[in-house]
Design a protein around this motif. Structure first.
Motif, PDB file in Angstrom:
ATOM      1  N   VAL A   1       0.834  -1.202   0.000  1.00 42.27           N
ATOM      2  CA  VAL A   1       0.000   0.000   0.000  1.00 42.27           C
ATOM      3  C   VAL A   1       0.870   1.254   0.000  1.00 42.27           C
ATOM      4  O   VAL A   1       0.603   2.215  -0.729  1.00 42.27           O
ATOM      5  CB  VAL A   1      -0.956  -0.008   1.213  1.00 42.27           C
ATOM      6  CG1 VAL A   1      -1.709   1.313   1.318  1.00 42.27           C
ATOM      7  CG2 VAL A   1      -1.932  -1.168   1.114  1.00 42.27           C
ATOM      8  N   ALA A   2       1.920   1.245   0.820  1.00 40.06           N
ATOM      9  CA  ALA A   2       2.818   2.403   0.881  1.00 40.06           C
ATOM     10  C   ALA A   2       3.489   2.655  -0.461  1.00 40.06           C
ATOM     11  O   ALA A   2       3.681   3.806  -0.864  1.00 40.06           O
ATOM     12  CB  ALA A   2       3.873   2.180   1.966  1.00 40.06           C
ATOM     13  N   THR A   3       3.833   1.596  -1.162  1.00 43.11           N
ATOM     14  CA  THR A   3       4.458   1.746  -2.476  1.00 43.11           C
ATOM     15  C   THR A   3       3.510   2.429  -3.454  1.00 43.11           C
ATOM     16  O   THR A   3       3.892   3.343  -4.186  1.00 43.11           O
ATOM     17  CB  THR A   3       4.884   0.369  -3.023  1.00 43.11           C
ATOM     18  OG1 THR A   3       5.816  -0.237  -2.119  1.00 43.11           O
ATOM     19  CG2 THR A   3       5.546   0.518  -4.387  1.00 43.11           C
ATOM     20  N   MET A   4       2.259   1.995  -3.473  1.00 41.91           N
ATOM     21  CA  MET A   4       1.277   2.621  -4.363  1.00 41.91           C
ATOM     22  C   MET A   4       1.030   4.075  -3.986  1.00 41.91           C
ATOM     23  O   MET A   4       0.952   4.960  -4.847  1.00 41.91           O
ATOM     24  CB  MET A   4      -0.037   1.845  -4.332  1.00 41.91           C
ATOM     25  CG  MET A   4      -0.001   0.516  -5.053  1.00 41.91           C
ATOM     26  SD  MET A   4       0.316   0.653  -6.832  1.00 41.91           S
ATOM     27  CE  MET A   4      -1.167   1.495  -7.393  1.00 41.91           C
ATOM     28  N   LEU A   5       0.914   4.350  -2.678  1.00 47.16           N
ATOM     29  CA  LEU A   5       0.639   5.711  -2.226  1.00 47.16           C
ATOM     30  C   LEU A   5       1.808   6.656  -2.473  1.00 47.16           C
ATOM     31  O   LEU A   5       1.614   7.876  -2.520  1.00 47.16           O
ATOM     32  CB  LEU A   5       0.280   5.710  -0.739  1.00 47.16           C
ATOM     33  CG  LEU A   5      -1.037   5.021  -0.355  1.00 47.16           C
ATOM     34  CD1 LEU A   5      -1.238   5.065   1.153  1.00 47.16           C
ATOM     35  CD2 LEU A   5      -2.216   5.677  -1.067  1.00 47.16           C
ATOM     36  N   SER A   6       3.001   6.105  -2.637  1.00 50.04           N
ATOM     37  CA  SER A   6       4.177   6.959  -2.844  1.00 50.04           C
ATOM     38  C   SER A   6       4.259   7.514  -4.264  1.00 50.04           C
ATOM     39  O   SER A   6       5.028   8.443  -4.523  1.00 50.04           O
ATOM     40  CB  SER A   6       5.456   6.172  -2.543  1.00 50.04           C
ATOM     41  OG  SER A   6       5.698   5.175  -3.540  1.00 50.04           O
ATOM     42  N   VAL A   7       3.473   6.970  -5.195  1.00 51.80           N
ATOM     43  CA  VAL A   7       3.599   7.362  -6.599  1.00 51.80           C
ATOM     44  C   VAL A   7       3.297   8.845  -6.794  1.00 51.80           C
ATOM     45  O   VAL A   7       4.060   9.573  -7.440  1.00 51.80           O
ATOM     46  CB  VAL A   7       2.682   6.503  -7.488  1.00 51.80           C
ATOM     47  CG1 VAL A   7       2.667   7.041  -8.922  1.00 51.80           C
ATOM     48  CG2 VAL A   7       3.153   5.057  -7.490  1.00 51.80           C
ATOM     49  N   LEU A   8       2.182   9.322  -6.245  1.00 54.13           N
ATOM     50  CA  LEU A   8       1.794  10.722  -6.456  1.00 54.13           C
ATOM     51  C   LEU A   8       2.832  11.695  -5.920  1.00 54.13           C
ATOM     52  O   LEU A   8       3.272  12.590  -6.665  1.00 54.13           O
ATOM     53  CB  LEU A   8       0.426  10.983  -5.839  1.00 54.13           C
ATOM     54  CG  LEU A   8      -0.093  12.430  -5.951  1.00 54.13           C
ATOM     55  CD1 LEU A   8      -0.169  12.862  -7.410  1.00 54.13           C
ATOM     56  CD2 LEU A   8      -1.449  12.571  -5.273  1.00 54.13           C
ATOM     57  N   PRO A   9       3.267  11.593  -4.644  1.00 61.85           N
ATOM     58  CA  PRO A   9       4.297  12.541  -4.184  1.00 61.85           C
ATOM     59  C   PRO A   9       5.610  12.426  -4.947  1.00 61.85           C
ATOM     60  O   PRO A   9       6.278  13.441  -5.177  1.00 61.85           O
ATOM     61  CB  PRO A   9       4.471  12.190  -2.703  1.00 61.85           C
ATOM     62  CG  PRO A   9       3.859  10.851  -2.524  1.00 61.85           C
ATOM     63  CD  PRO A   9       2.778  10.741  -3.544  1.00 61.85           C
ATOM     64  N   LEU A  10       5.981  11.215  -5.361  1.00 60.12           N
ATOM     65  CA  LEU A  10       7.215  11.060  -6.130  1.00 60.12           C
ATOM     66  C   LEU A  10       7.123  11.802  -7.465  1.00 60.12           C
ATOM     67  O   LEU A  10       8.074  12.490  -7.874  1.00 60.12           O
ATOM     68  CB  LEU A  10       7.498   9.584  -6.382  1.00 60.12           C
ATOM     69  CG  LEU A  10       8.057   8.773  -5.216  1.00 60.12           C
ATOM     70  CD1 LEU A  10       8.080   7.286  -5.546  1.00 60.12           C
ATOM     71  CD2 LEU A  10       9.455   9.257  -4.843  1.00 60.12           C
TER      72      LEU A  10
END
Length: 296
Positions: free
Chosen positions: A225-234
């Motif tokens: 879940v953290a990996t998916m959620l990191s896409v937008l800020p990255l």
């Protein structure tokens, strides 16, 4: 009462009670899938931000081929509830045609494939095909409205962030709406953070890659879940840094240099930086490829 059947030559009897639902399933595939793919292909072709969509169906097919042995082993007795899933997919298609929401028909393709697999081969086969079918949403679920809603928000965030970062680093930059511009008379320049510079293409394609990555890796649910959620800020951080670099190039070598070769190169740099950040986040939260996870 015996089922109506037909024997042709030495072939075994055909049970029409079995054949009719399968024929209906084939018809459902034609009715739902072909228009959805045709509309999606038009969107992929006409909108630069969505060009990556052409890669989604081949990737989904490759995943299915990769798991073909597991699919063969999972084939068992078909389950009638699969027809209910197919009916839901058909209902979504009818609603999309009625209301003119093409994206809903594209999304309906995924449950249609899963429902057909469950009906013909059982729940285990449906689970095997769930991800490659769901992955199609990254291509068939695209619609132009994303560019006028989320795309505009990304444009605004990028313009604000790049103007602030450039000023913080000592560059004479001000901003008016989506247009950062130079305040120095020695190196005048002005840009507009256009739709193509919003980072939307990188965001959507990186979301698809992130989904693919967490599918093939092993790790805890919270890490996935953290990996998916990191896409937008990255993507936001990488795109802000990219536009900031464009402003610095314009200040050092002129606006023509910034919007020429470097502008195209910076797009590749943006995606590379965001992808690298995604892999770092994934490893940090414990998501690794099976071979690496076993050896660790």
């Amino acid at each position: 009462m015996q089922a109506m059947s037909l024997r042709v030559g030495g072939l075994r009897a055909v049970d029409w009670r079995t054949l009719a639902p399968r024929f209906a399933l084939g018809l459902a595939v034609v009715v739902v899938v072909w228009p959805a793919f045709a509309h999606a292909a038009e969107v992929w072709r006409t909108d630069e931000e969505f060009n990556y969509g052409f890669l989604i169906p081949p990737i989904a097919a490759a995943i299915t081929w990769w798991r073909r042995n597991e699919l063969y082993r999972s084939i068992g007795r078909g389950r009638t509830p699969g027809l209910a899933i197919v009916v839901v997919a058909l209902a979504m298609t009818l609603v999309s045609r009625r209301m003119g929401i093409n994206v809903l028909a594209g999304v309906a393709v995924s449950p249609l494939f899963v429902g057909i697999a469950v009906y013909l081969w059982g729940w285990s086969a449906g689970r095997v095909l769930a991800f490659p079918s769901g992955f199609l949403v990254f291509g068939l679920g695209l619609y132009r409205g994303l560019l006028s809603s989320l795309g505009f928000a990304l444009q605004d965030v990028t313009a604000i962030g790049s103007a602030w970062l450039s000023s913080t680093l000592g560059l004479g930059v001000a901003r008016e709406g989506l247009a950062p511009y130079s305040t120095s008379p020695q190196s005048p320049f002005a840009f507009v953070v256009a739709q193509a510079c919003s980072g939307m293409s990188s965001l959507l394609s990186l979301l698809a890659l992130a989904a693919l990555w967490i599918y093939v890796t092993r790790g805890p649910l919270r890490g996935r879940v953290a990996t998916m959620l990191s896409v937008l800020p990255l993507v936001v951080v990488a795109n802000t840094a990219r536009v900031t670099l464009v402003l610095f190039v314009a200040d050092w070598w002129g606006q023509d240099a910034a919007i020429g070769f470097f502008h195209g190169l910076s797009s590749l740099l943006l995606f590379g930086v965001a992808l690298g950040g995604l892999l770092v986040v994934s490893r940090t939260v414990g998501c690794k490829l099976p071979a690496l996870a076993t050896s660790a």
